[in-house]
Scaffold this active site. Structure first.
Site, PDB file in Angstrom:
ATOM      1  N   GLN A 114       4.804  75.390  47.307  1.00  0.00           N
ATOM      2  CA  GLN A 114       5.709  74.165  46.660  1.00  0.00           C
ATOM      3  C   GLN A 114       4.728  73.026  46.324  1.00  0.00           C
ATOM      4  O   GLN A 114       4.484  72.169  47.301  1.00  0.00           O
ATOM      5  CB  GLN A 114       6.745  73.902  47.762  1.00  0.00           C
ATOM      6  N   PHE A 115       4.060  73.150  45.213  1.00  0.00           N
ATOM      7  CA  PHE A 115       3.264  72.080  45.043  1.00  0.00           C
ATOM      8  C   PHE A 115       3.898  70.412  44.835  1.00  0.00           C
ATOM      9  O   PHE A 115       3.091  69.715  45.240  1.00  0.00           O
ATOM     10  CB  PHE A 115       2.638  72.151  43.581  1.00  0.00           C
ATOM     11  N   THR A 116       5.289  70.330  45.016  1.00  0.00           N
ATOM     12  CA  THR A 116       5.631  69.139  45.013  1.00  0.00           C
ATOM     13  C   THR A 116       5.411  68.463  46.559  1.00  0.00           C
ATOM     14  O   THR A 116       5.823  67.291  46.640  1.00  0.00           O
ATOM     15  CB  THR A 116       7.162  69.096  44.845  1.00  0.00           C
TER      16      THR A 116
END
Length: 150
Positions: free
Chosen positions: A78-80
């Protein structure tokens, strides 16, 4: 590297309408990779997750680890999580690892977790549009950040 760890009674990842991975009791880990993460960060994060004692013992105290309860792991990229919200209302993802590094480091964390736990780690698919379902147990949610090792 940042991780949101949730104690779950069940969790799953669905991609294109098909369940890709699912677990029963254990940990759901949402994992964001920073562009400056190192092999030491990978090892630190995996050790913290594998050793985390957030499952209840016979007295009802959070004193047991994943191994103690024979629990399962689901790790989802989850790069966010690496978003910066310093300016304005639109998050910046400039500090997130580029895709090749992000995927390699994500996979390295999963492999290290498998070594430490002796069990397979269920995953999503890196960079896929995933639907994550979970039943948070407690709720218990723990945050780890390799830039703020506490």
């Amino acid at each position: 590297m940042k991780a949101v760890i949730q104690r779950v009674s069940q969790a799953s990842v669905t991609i294109d309408g098909v369940v890709h991975s699912s677990i029963g009791q254990g940990l759901l880990v949402l994992l964001g990779i920073h562009k400056d993460d190192t092999p030491e960060d990978i090892k630190w994060m995996a050790r913290k997750i594998a050793g985390l004692r957030i499952f209840e013992d016979a007295e009802g105290k959070m004193n047991q680890s994943l191994a103690d309860i024979d629990g399962e792991l689901l790790v989802v990229s989850q790069f966010t999580l690496i978003a910066s919200n310093k300016k304005g209302n639109r998050p910046s993802f400039n500090d997130a690892a580029p895709p090749a590094k992000g995927k390699a480091d994500y996979e390295a964390v999963c492999l290290e977790l498998e070594k430490l736990t002796g069990k397979p780690v269920r995953t999503g698919i890196f960079a896929a549009d995933m639907k994550v379902d979970l039943r948070n147990d407690g709720p218990v949610t723990i945050l780890f950040d390799t830039r703020n090792k506490e």
